[in-house]
Scaffold this motif. Sequence first.
Motif, PDB file in Angstrom:
ATOM      1  N   SER A 173       0.852  -1.182   0.000  1.00 55.08           N
ATOM      2  CA  SER A 173       0.000   0.000   0.000  1.00 55.08           C
ATOM      3  C   SER A 173       0.890   1.234   0.000  1.00 55.08           C
ATOM      4  O   SER A 173       2.074   1.160   0.342  1.00 55.08           O
ATOM      5  CB  SER A 173      -0.936   0.005   1.208  1.00 55.08           C
ATOM      6  OG  SER A 173      -0.186   0.087   2.397  1.00 55.08           O
TER       7      SER A 173
ATOM      8  N   SER B 281      -4.246  -1.271  -7.928  1.00 56.82           N
ATOM      9  CA  SER B 281      -5.247  -1.157  -6.863  1.00 56.82           C
ATOM     10  C   SER B 281      -6.207  -2.347  -6.881  1.00 56.82           C
ATOM     11  O   SER B 281      -6.652  -2.793  -7.939  1.00 56.82           O
ATOM     12  CB  SER B 281      -6.034   0.139  -7.031  1.00 56.82           C
ATOM     13  OG  SER B 281      -7.054   0.208  -6.065  1.00 56.82           O
ATOM     14  N   THR B 282      -6.516  -2.836  -5.707  1.00 55.56           N
ATOM     15  CA  THR B 282      -7.494  -3.919  -5.577  1.00 55.56           C
ATOM     16  C   THR B 282      -8.845  -3.376  -5.108  1.00 55.56           C
ATOM     17  O   THR B 282      -9.760  -4.148  -4.862  1.00 55.56           O
ATOM     18  CB  THR B 282      -6.990  -4.997  -4.595  1.00 55.56           C
ATOM     19  OG1 THR B 282      -6.606  -4.363  -3.372  1.00 55.56           O
ATOM     20  CG2 THR B 282      -5.809  -5.743  -5.174  1.00 55.56           C
ATOM     21  N   ASP B 283      -8.957  -2.055  -4.999  1.00 58.65           N
ATOM     22  CA  ASP B 283     -10.211  -1.416  -4.601  1.00 58.65           C
ATOM     23  C   ASP B 283     -10.800  -0.659  -5.785  1.00 58.65           C
ATOM     24  O   ASP B 283     -10.077  -0.172  -6.653  1.00 58.65           O
ATOM     25  CB  ASP B 283      -9.972  -0.435  -3.446  1.00 58.65           C
ATOM     26  CG  ASP B 283      -9.497  -1.144  -2.187  1.00 58.65           C
ATOM     27  OD1 ASP B 283      -9.928  -2.287  -1.946  1.00 58.65           O
ATOM     28  OD2 ASP B 283      -8.673  -0.554  -1.461  1.00 58.65           O
TER      29      ASP B 283
ATOM     30  N   ILE C 285     -12.635  -2.507 -11.261  1.00 57.24           N
ATOM     31  CA  ILE C 285     -11.379  -3.000 -10.695  1.00 57.24           C
ATOM     32  C   ILE C 285     -10.580  -3.669 -11.806  1.00 57.24           C
ATOM     33  O   ILE C 285     -11.127  -4.403 -12.635  1.00 57.24           O
ATOM     34  CB  ILE C 285     -11.648  -3.990  -9.544  1.00 57.24           C
ATOM     35  CG1 ILE C 285     -12.341  -3.252  -8.396  1.00 57.24           C
ATOM     36  CG2 ILE C 285     -10.368  -4.637  -9.059  1.00 57.24           C
ATOM     37  CD1 ILE C 285     -12.760  -4.158  -7.255  1.00 57.24           C
TER      38      ILE C 285
END
Length: 193
Positions: A67, A142-144, A151
């Motif tokens: 992150s 990004s996984t969001d 996504i």
Amino acid sequence: MNRLPVIPTLLVALAVATMIGLGIWQLQRKAQKDELLSRYESAVGLPAVAWPTVPDPATLPLFRRSSLICARVVKIETVSGSNAAGKAGFAHVASCQTGKAEGADAKVAFGWSERPQSPKWDGGRVKGIIAPYGAQRIKLVSTDAVDGLDILAEPSPSQIPNNHLLYAIQWFIFATAATIIYILALRKRTKAL
């Protein structure tokens, strides 16, 4: 008595030896790539790591969760990409500042769209997976979801090709073809004399 032409024979022998050497080198590269891909596969399930501000090319933490905070979006690029369902379209990649240094120091792939739109994104905290990315070496996928975008497909080591065996076979075929063509040319020359 017919003699082999010395210079053409040496040139063909050198070319064939070079092609065989390149084939062997490709087989060695295949073994190295297999080892690298195996290391990447084993990284998939490991715990998250801190975002590397200065990535070391020898130890890139590819396919690890990480992150970062995109403090400021410097620019957004649109490149080809796939969404989580595997549909082809456009990935939106932001060049971000993560600290006080001038310029962008992180790439973040933050969403997918079917058309090459120019999305607005102000940055913020991003969780995702570290993936290879050109000269920058890495990007965070990004996984969001980001408002208005789908996504992206999660990066996977299976997306990295390992074509070295095919390249090796190709070089061996070239060496064989060059040898056969030269032998046929010598036979034709011998019959002509």
